[in-house]
Design an enzyme around this catalytic site. Structure first.
Site, PDB file in Angstrom:
ATOM      1  N   ASP A 131       7.622  11.895  94.415  1.00 34.04           N
ATOM      2  CA  ASP A 131       6.802  12.893  93.733  1.00 34.04           C
ATOM      3  C   ASP A 131       7.478  14.254  93.939  1.00 34.04           C
ATOM      4  O   ASP A 131       7.773  14.653  95.070  1.00 34.04           O
ATOM      5  CB  ASP A 131       5.406  12.875  94.377  1.00 34.04           C
ATOM      6  CG  ASP A 131       4.461  13.868  93.735  1.00 34.04           C
ATOM      7  OD1 ASP A 131       4.897  14.969  93.363  1.00 34.04           O
ATOM      8  OD2 ASP A 131       3.269  13.537  93.619  1.00 34.04           O
ATOM      9  N   ASP A 134       3.074  14.366  81.876  1.00 32.40           N
ATOM     10  CA  ASP A 134       1.759  13.762  81.595  1.00 32.40           C
ATOM     11  C   ASP A 134       0.738  14.899  81.568  1.00 32.40           C
ATOM     12  O   ASP A 134       0.631  15.648  82.540  1.00 32.40           O
ATOM     13  CB  ASP A 134       1.385  12.770  82.712  1.00 32.40           C
ATOM     14  CG  ASP A 134       2.486  11.741  82.919  1.00 32.40           C
ATOM     15  OD1 ASP A 134       3.082  11.325  81.913  1.00 32.40           O
ATOM     16  OD2 ASP A 134       2.782  11.381  84.077  1.00 32.40           O
ATOM     17  N   ASP A 190       3.968  18.763  74.036  1.00 30.88           N
ATOM     18  CA  ASP A 190       3.374  18.670  72.692  1.00 30.88           C
ATOM     19  C   ASP A 190       1.895  19.012  72.777  1.00 30.88           C
ATOM     20  O   ASP A 190       1.192  18.917  71.784  1.00 30.88           O
ATOM     21  CB  ASP A 190       3.515  17.237  72.149  1.00 30.88           C
ATOM     22  CG  ASP A 190       2.759  16.258  73.030  1.00 30.88           C
ATOM     23  OD1 ASP A 190       2.981  16.290  74.253  1.00 30.88           O
ATOM     24  OD2 ASP A 190       1.929  15.491  72.513  1.00 30.88           O
ATOM     25  N   GLU A 235      15.265  18.907  87.600  1.00 31.72           N
ATOM     26  CA  GLU A 235      14.375  18.371  86.568  1.00 31.72           C
ATOM     27  C   GLU A 235      13.307  17.499  87.218  1.00 31.72           C
ATOM     28  O   GLU A 235      13.604  16.654  88.062  1.00 31.72           O
ATOM     29  CB  GLU A 235      15.139  17.547  85.514  1.00 31.72           C
ATOM     30  CG  GLU A 235      14.166  17.120  84.414  1.00 31.72           C
ATOM     31  CD  GLU A 235      14.772  16.290  83.289  1.00 31.72           C
ATOM     32  OE1 GLU A 235      15.960  15.938  83.343  1.00 31.72           O
ATOM     33  OE2 GLU A 235      14.005  15.974  82.357  1.00 31.72           O
ATOM     34  N   THR A 263      15.029  14.433  74.648  1.00 25.81           N
ATOM     35  CA  THR A 263      14.589  13.335  75.502  1.00 25.81           C
ATOM     36  C   THR A 263      13.864  12.282  74.664  1.00 25.81           C
ATOM     37  O   THR A 263      13.546  12.523  73.504  1.00 25.81           O
ATOM     38  CB  THR A 263      13.597  13.830  76.582  1.00 25.81           C
ATOM     39  OG1 THR A 263      12.364  14.157  75.937  1.00 25.81           O
ATOM     40  CG2 THR A 263      14.101  15.024  77.348  1.00 25.81           C
ATOM     41  N   LYS A 264      13.580  11.160  75.323  1.00 21.20           N
ATOM     42  CA  LYS A 264      12.879  10.062  74.648  1.00 21.20           C
ATOM     43  C   LYS A 264      11.526  10.538  74.098  1.00 21.20           C
ATOM     44  O   LYS A 264      11.169  10.263  72.956  1.00 21.20           O
ATOM     45  CB  LYS A 264      12.680   8.939  75.670  1.00 21.20           C
ATOM     46  CG  LYS A 264      11.931   7.759  75.148  1.00 21.20           C
ATOM     47  CD  LYS A 264      11.853   6.700  76.238  1.00 21.20           C
ATOM     48  CE  LYS A 264      10.621   5.825  76.033  1.00 21.20           C
ATOM     49  NZ  LYS A 264      10.402   4.906  77.120  1.00 21.20           N
ATOM     50  N   TYR A 265      10.795  11.260  74.941  1.00 22.54           N
ATOM     51  CA  TYR A 265       9.466  11.693  74.494  1.00 22.54           C
ATOM     52  C   TYR A 265       9.553  12.757  73.409  1.00 22.54           C
ATOM     53  O   TYR A 265       8.722  12.792  72.508  1.00 22.54           O
ATOM     54  CB  TYR A 265       8.612  12.177  75.683  1.00 22.54           C
ATOM     55  CG  TYR A 265       7.909  11.015  76.336  1.00 22.54           C
ATOM     56  CD1 TYR A 265       6.590  10.721  76.041  1.00 22.54           C
ATOM     57  CD2 TYR A 265       8.599  10.171  77.188  1.00 22.54           C
ATOM     58  CE1 TYR A 265       5.959   9.619  76.609  1.00 22.54           C
ATOM     59  CE2 TYR A 265       7.987   9.067  77.754  1.00 22.54           C
ATOM     60  CZ  TYR A 265       6.663   8.798  77.461  1.00 22.54           C
ATOM     61  OH  TYR A 265       6.040   7.699  78.016  1.00 22.54           O
ATOM     62  N   GLU A 266      10.593  13.582  73.478  1.00 20.22           N
ATOM     63  CA  GLU A 266      10.748  14.591  72.417  1.00 20.22           C
ATOM     64  C   GLU A 266      10.975  13.873  71.087  1.00 20.22           C
ATOM     65  O   GLU A 266      10.389  14.230  70.061  1.00 20.22           O
ATOM     66  CB  GLU A 266      11.913  15.519  72.735  1.00 20.22           C
ATOM     67  CG  GLU A 266      11.953  16.743  71.839  1.00 20.22           C
ATOM     68  CD  GLU A 266      12.631  17.912  72.498  1.00 20.22           C
ATOM     69  OE1 GLU A 266      11.948  18.684  73.213  1.00 20.22           O
ATOM     70  OE2 GLU A 266      13.855  18.078  72.327  1.00 20.22           O
ATOM     71  N   LYS A 283      -8.154  15.242  80.921  1.00 23.47           N
ATOM     72  CA  LYS A 283      -9.515  15.588  81.345  1.00 23.47           C
ATOM     73  C   LYS A 283      -9.504  16.752  82.318  1.00 23.47           C
ATOM     74  O   LYS A 283      -8.646  16.829  83.197  1.00 23.47           O
ATOM     75  CB  LYS A 283     -10.178  14.376  82.013  1.00 23.47           C
ATOM     76  CG  LYS A 283     -10.422  13.256  81.032  1.00 23.47           C
ATOM     77  CD  LYS A 283     -11.221  12.148  81.667  1.00 23.47           C
ATOM     78  CE  LYS A 283     -11.335  10.992  80.707  1.00 23.47           C
ATOM     79  NZ  LYS A 283     -11.064   9.715  81.315  1.00 23.47           N
TER      80      LYS A 283
HETATM   81  C1  LIG Z   1       5.857  11.416  79.809  1.00 25.90           C
HETATM   82  S1  LIG Z   1       7.251  10.994  80.753  1.00 25.90           S
HETATM   83  C2  LIG Z   1       8.520  12.106  80.187  1.00 25.90           C
HETATM   84  C3  LIG Z   1       9.900  11.616  80.533  1.00 25.90           C
HETATM   85  C4  LIG Z   1      11.057  12.515  80.068  1.00 25.90           C
HETATM   86  N1  LIG Z   1      11.000  13.822  80.679  1.00 25.90           N
HETATM   87  C5  LIG Z   1      11.074  12.616  78.559  1.00 25.90           C
HETATM   88  O1  LIG Z   1      10.841  13.731  78.056  1.00 25.90           O
HETATM   89  O2  LIG Z   1      11.355  11.613  77.902  1.00 25.90           O
HETATM   90  C6  LIG Z   1       6.827  11.717  82.327  1.00 25.90           C
HETATM   91  C7  LIG Z   1       7.750  11.255  83.437  1.00 25.90           C
HETATM   92  O3  LIG Z   1       7.484  12.016  84.605  1.00 25.90           O
HETATM   93  C8  LIG Z   1       7.472  11.151  85.725  1.00 25.90           C
HETATM   94  N2  LIG Z   1       6.607  11.824  86.707  1.00 25.90           N
HETATM   95  C9  LIG Z   1       5.271  12.040  86.590  1.00 25.90           C
HETATM   96  N3  LIG Z   1       4.813  12.739  87.644  1.00 25.90           N
HETATM   97  C10 LIG Z   1       5.890  12.969  88.446  1.00 25.90           C
HETATM   98  C11 LIG Z   1       6.048  13.619  89.697  1.00 25.90           C
HETATM   99  N4  LIG Z   1       5.021  14.163  90.332  1.00 25.90           N
HETATM  100  N5  LIG Z   1       7.277  13.670  90.250  1.00 25.90           N
HETATM  101  C12 LIG Z   1       8.336  13.082  89.627  1.00 25.90           C
HETATM  102  N6  LIG Z   1       8.235  12.451  88.433  1.00 25.90           N
HETATM  103  C13 LIG Z   1       7.035  12.394  87.859  1.00 25.90           C
HETATM  104  C14 LIG Z   1       6.941   9.843  85.202  1.00 25.90           C
HETATM  105  O4  LIG Z   1       7.350   8.751  85.993  1.00 25.90           O
HETATM  106  C15 LIG Z   1       7.561   9.797  83.811  1.00 25.90           C
HETATM  107  O5  LIG Z   1       8.838   9.180  83.818  1.00 25.90           O
END
Ligand SMILES: C[S@@+](CC[C@H](N)C(=O)[O-])C[C@H]1O[C@@H](n2cnc3c(N)ncnc32)[C@H](O)[C@@H]1O
Length: 299
Positions: free
Chosen positions: A74, A97, A133, A22, A165-168, A101
């Site tokens: 990352d 994320d 989304d 994941e 998940t939290k964001y879902e 843009k």
């Molecule tokens: C919008 S949150 C979504 C979190 C979770 N998946 C959820 O659905 O609740 C995006 C997450 O991805 C992580 N993230 C962003 N880019 C990443 C990357 N290149 N490698 C690992 N994690 C990353 C961020 O730190 C953040 O916790």
């Protein structure tokens, strides 16, 4: 299984032949769930946030789950450094994320370079599942996968009232439409050249006899060590027999921040990575030490 696993210390690639991965697990709800559902497979999570890593670490410990590992890195570099080719059964990316843009599209976690790397690491028939989304994000991913070749895809609207998940949960509570994109690896892709990070077994200090350093003249300097490799130096901290200078090394986009220490022993100055900085030992880290030693003692 280590969660967190220190990617700077482990033998690479990891010896795993069957992994679920994941990317960006956030609080870790989904990673815990797939680990529970698949006790015979390793569930590996990449996350940039230290808070996310800490939360997961606690939950893994209290639940006594044995098949979870996580890395604060990352995911792109995590795939590059840690995973064997053809070893992943499924990759999950939940609510990444979107980088709205157009000029930021290279940052998206499903840009063509990243999809290329994911495809290399997926087993044939393995899948990448993206939940979002943001429909344009899913469409962007399809465009990138189509350009690359080697994938079949399915995009559908998600109908769920049980958030994974939290964001879902957040998007559902706001009544947003959610989508799931599935990319299945069915063959080879176009080739994209990947960066080369060359690790070394050991880093060697540099010894300078009978000269005095002037690290203050290095503050704010930037050096090009080779094509795509840049060293930037920040503040220097000086004491009579030891000096520290803060450094940032970028190797084709892989960045490391650390301190280089200059320590006096008799008439000799020893220039090395500070014992308080742990780095991924690469050829370019050695070059950075050498360059600082050369520049700091130049008359
Ligand atoms: C919008 S949150 C979504 C979190 C979770 N998946 C959820 O659905 O609740 C995006 C997450 O991805 C992580 N993230 C962003 N880019 C990443 C990357 N290149 N490698 C690992 N994690 C990353 C961020 O730190 C953040 O916790």
């Amino acid at each position: 299984m280590l969660c967190p696993l220190n990617y700077k210390r482990v033998e690479k690639p990891l010896p795993w032949d069957e992994v679920l991965v994941e990317i960006g697990f956030g609080r870790g709800d989904f990673l815990l769930r797939i680990a529970n559902d698949n006790p015979d497979v390793i569930a590996l999570g990449f996350e940039l946030s230290g808070i996310g890593i800490e939360k997961l670490q606690k939950r893994v410990k209290s639940a006594g789950i044995k098949n979870i590992s996580c890395v604060r890195l990352d995911a792109y570099w995590g795939f590059h450094l840690l995973l064997k080719d053809n070893s992943i059964r499924s990759i999950y990316i939940n609510y990444p994320d979107p980088w709205f843009k157009r000029r930021d599209t290279k940052r998206r976690v499903t840009s063509r370079e990243k999809l290329f790397l994911f495809s290399k690491k997926l087993k044939k028939g393995g899948s990448l599942y993206v939940r979002t989304d943001h429909l344009p994000f899913a469409e962007f991913t399809i465009e990138e996968a189509t350009w690359l070749g080697g994938f079949e895809y399915e995009l559908r609207e998600l109908e769920t009232s049980e958030p994974l998940t939290k964001y879902e949960a957040k998007w559902l509570s706001q009544g947003r439409k959610l989508y799931q994109l599935t990319l299945v690896k069915v063959g080879e892709t176009k080739l994209i050249e990947l960066p080369k990070l060359k690790e070394v077994k050991e880093l060697f200090p540099v010894r300078i006899e009978g000269k005095e350093p002037h690290t203050e003249s290095l503050e704010g300097k930037e050096f090009k060590l080779e094509e795509g490799v840049y060293l930037r130096l920040f503040r220097a901290y000086r004491r009579p027999d030891s000096e520290l200078i803060e450094a940032l090394l970028s190797e084709e986009g892989f960045t490391q921040r650390f301190f280089i220490e200059l320590r006096k022993k008799g008439r000799t100055w020893i220039v090395d990575i500070s014992p308080h900085s742990e780095v991924l030992r690469t050829e370019n880290i050695q070059k950075a030490v050498n360059r600082v030693a050369e520049a700091a003692f130049r008359p």
